[in-house]
Design a protein around this motif. Structure first.
Motif, PDB file in Angstrom:
ATOM      1  N   GLN A  54       0.829  -1.203   0.000  1.00  0.00           N
ATOM      2  CA  GLN A  54       0.000   0.000   0.000  1.00  0.00           C
ATOM      3  C   GLN A  54       0.868   1.260   0.000  1.00  0.00           C
ATOM      4  N   ASN A  55       0.209   2.393  -0.224  1.00  0.00           N
ATOM      5  CA  ASN A  55       0.783   3.732  -0.099  1.00  0.00           C
ATOM      6  C   ASN A  55       2.039   3.957  -0.954  1.00  0.00           C
ATOM      7  N   LEU A  65      10.449   4.556  -6.571  1.00  0.00           N
ATOM      8  CA  LEU A  65       9.093   4.404  -6.063  1.00  0.00           C
ATOM      9  C   LEU A  65       9.186   3.610  -4.760  1.00  0.00           C
ATOM     10  N   THR A  66       8.479   4.063  -3.749  1.00  0.00           N
ATOM     11  CA  THR A  66       8.459   3.351  -2.474  1.00  0.00           C
ATOM     12  C   THR A  66       7.027   2.972  -2.123  1.00  0.00           C
ATOM     13  N   TRP A  67       6.899   1.911  -1.337  1.00  0.00           N
ATOM     14  CA  TRP A  67       5.595   1.564  -0.786  1.00  0.00           C
ATOM     15  C   TRP A  67       5.787   0.734   0.473  1.00  0.00           C
ATOM     16  N   VAL A  68       4.724   0.695   1.291  1.00  0.00           N
ATOM     17  CA  VAL A  68       4.734  -0.105   2.513  1.00  0.00           C
ATOM     18  C   VAL A  68       4.305  -1.512   2.149  1.00  0.00           C
ATOM     19  N   SER A  69       5.067  -2.502   2.610  1.00  0.00           N
ATOM     20  CA  SER A  69       4.852  -3.882   2.183  1.00  0.00           C
ATOM     21  C   SER A  69       4.889  -4.840   3.362  1.00  0.00           C
ATOM     22  N   MET A  70       3.904  -5.735   3.403  1.00  0.00           N
ATOM     23  CA  MET A  70       3.917  -6.854   4.351  1.00  0.00           C
ATOM     24  C   MET A  70       4.381  -8.111   3.616  1.00  0.00           C
ATOM     25  N   GLU A  71       4.995  -9.006   4.344  1.00  0.00           N
ATOM     26  CA  GLU A  71       5.616 -10.181   3.711  1.00  0.00           C
ATOM     27  C   GLU A  71       4.633 -11.297   3.418  1.00  0.00           C
ATOM     28  N   LEU A  82       9.403  -1.004   4.334  1.00  0.00           N
ATOM     29  CA  LEU A  82       9.378   0.029   3.305  1.00  0.00           C
ATOM     30  C   LEU A  82      10.190  -0.455   2.107  1.00  0.00           C
ATOM     31  N   CYS A  83       9.477  -0.717   1.019  1.00  0.00           N
ATOM     32  CA  CYS A  83      10.097  -1.246  -0.198  1.00  0.00           C
ATOM     33  C   CYS A  83      10.569  -0.095  -1.088  1.00  0.00           C
ATOM     34  N   LEU A  84      11.753  -0.247  -1.667  1.00  0.00           N
ATOM     35  CA  LEU A  84      12.348   0.752  -2.569  1.00  0.00           C
ATOM     36  C   LEU A  84      12.512   0.118  -3.944  1.00  0.00           C
TER      37      LEU A  84
END
Length: 468
Positions: A54-55, A65-71, A82-84
């Motif tokens: 998300q986000n 581009l970044t986003w918040v990620s659950m595994e 926080l994925c880059l």
């Protein structure tokens, strides 16, 4: 499933590309009556993200581009990383994960120079602002004061804008001026929205206490004392049971579960960060899943027993337990396991019958992850068997304490039948009980007049049993 993906849409070609999974990805089949924890969907090889993503935000220079990620798929309280993503190469990495910040990334925003990212995260029951560079080095921007920051935005190269709240203050806006080297930022309020109200009120006192748990660990507990506190007096005391189950008991301000008001009404509040809450490491946060009636319940009792034994102003003969959602479940469970510690209970939107909740909730993935199995599975795991055998409704024969049940009929997460069932069970047992039902509220109470009724009902019940 909790699996959501981030897509990059090309305005020229009008085509979208999934950045979380390879082209042509096909999800493995799953058994929806069992937790996804050990199923193939969460144990695949290759570059894919199967959890909640998300986000998304572009860096100001357009390179990232970044986003918040659950595994994991199926785990709604998984660690938020926080994925880059590097747009030129397609390279993907995690600028923040459990290696450099063992708690959730909440809100975040890019620095103007695209060389770092600011974010909020909870640690030791306060929400602080951090800065992380593309080299993955994390720096704490704000100090360790007892506040929660949110609504994060960049003003310029040297300043941030954020909201801030605490148990003693509602949200106001603050300008955070970044400091050089290892110093913490300068924080200045630019609004005082409720100052004219707070200036007329006597203020409670918040204390932090570390309590030893039954397994020898340390649990952070907030103690909130009434205004004009007199250490020589004895006060009725409330154990606050947090929901979630994985939501922090941080320095939050709520217009319903408001510790300021509870203290102002003459109650001491004991608010523990029990097992299963973020801000104390990944292992602590995850220890509630598949063990709802285990260590987290013992942590509650450690907190209230410590207060009743070691704080002379706590009246151990006038203790109450209150909570919502998982906190409401906790109240229903404690009602059958409290060994006469408490004189009254309040449960809001609590789970009473876990077998019923398994098929009643709109969050089917939640029950699967937390319970492990459908209740009808003959090959259910030991954790699932233990979960269902310790459902609060199985211990009503031990209920002996007055209870108030509150529920919203538009609550599809924990249906109102859970509140009806608990109330009826108490009344059939001959226990004093009340039921407050909101036909027009969901899992929260959002309408102002309903909130006023909630507070009035809540304190009338507590005063009736704890202020005799």
């Amino acid at each position: 499933s909790t699996d959501s993906d981030i897509y990059l849409y090309d305005l020229a070609t009008k085509k979208a590309r999934n950045l979380c999974k390879p082209e042509g990805y096909k999800a493995p089949e799953v058994d929806v009556t069992k937790s996804l924890r050990n199923q193939k969907v969460n144990h695949q090889e290759g570059d894919m993200q199967v959890g909640y993503d998300q986000n998304p935000q572009f860096s100001p220079d357009g390179k990232y581009l970044t986003w918040v990620s659950m595994e994991h798929d199926g785990y709604e309280s998984d660690l938020k990383r926080l994925c880059l993503y590097e747009l030129a190469t397609g390279k993907k990495s995690y600028v923040v994960n459990s290696d450099n910040l063992e708690t959730d990334v909440n809100e975040y925003c890019w620095a103007p120079d695209s060389k770092s990212i600011f974010l909020t995260a909870c640690w030791h029951a306060t929400v602080r602002i951090y800065q992380v560079g593309l080299d993955r080095v994390v720096k704490q921007v704000t100090d360790d004061s007892w506040n929660d920051y949110g609504s994060l935005a960049v003003l310029n190269n040297k300043q941030l804008l954020a909201s801030r709240q605490s148990m003693l203050n509602a949200d106001d806006l603050y300008v955070i001026t970044l400091a050089k080297k290892e110093k913490k930022a300068e924080v200045k309020a630019i609004t005082d929205e409720n100052g004219h109200i707070f200036s007329q009120l006597a203020t409670p006192t918040v204390q932090q206490r570390w309590v030893k748990t039954t397994d020898g660990k340390q649990e952070l507990v907030w103690i909130v004392l009434p205004p004009h506190f007199d250490a020589n007096k004895k006060y009725p005391t409330l154990l606050f049971c947090e929901g979630g189950p994985q939501s922090p008991v941080s320095q939050f301000w709520s217009y319903r579960w408001n510790f300021y008001i509870m203290a102002a009404k003459g109650y001491v509040v004991v608010a523990p960060n029990r097992r299963g809450l973020p801000g104390f490491g990944k292992a602590w946060n995850e220890e509630v899943s598949r063990d709802w009636s285990g260590q987290c319940m013992r942590d509650y009792l450690s907190a209230i027993d410590d207060a009743a034994t070691n704080l002379p102003f706590v009246d151990r003969d006038r203790l109450g337990a209150v909570g919502a959602s998982f906190g409401g479940f906790s109240v229903y469970y404690l009602a059958g396991h409290h060994d006469k510690r408490f004189k009254c209970f309040i449960s809001h939107d609590g789970a009473f019958n876990l077998e019923s909740m398994y098929t009643d909730t709109e969050e089917a993935w939640f029950s699967n992850w937390e319970y492990d199995d459908a209740y009808w599975n003959k090959d259910k795991s030991e954790a699932a068997r233990r979960t269902y055998e310790n459902s609060p409704h199985r211990f009503v024969d031990k209920w002996d304490t007055p209870i108030l049940c509150i529920h919203g009929e538009k609550d599809y997460r924990i249906n109102a039948n859970q509140g009806f069932g608990a109330f009826n069970a108490a009344r059939m047992r001959g226990i004093p009980a009340e039921l407050l039902i909101y036909p027009d509220e969901n899992h929260w109470v959002l309408k102002p007049q309903n909130g006023v009724l909630w507070q009035r009902t809540y304190f009338n019940w507590l005063d009736r049993w704890l202020k005799k």
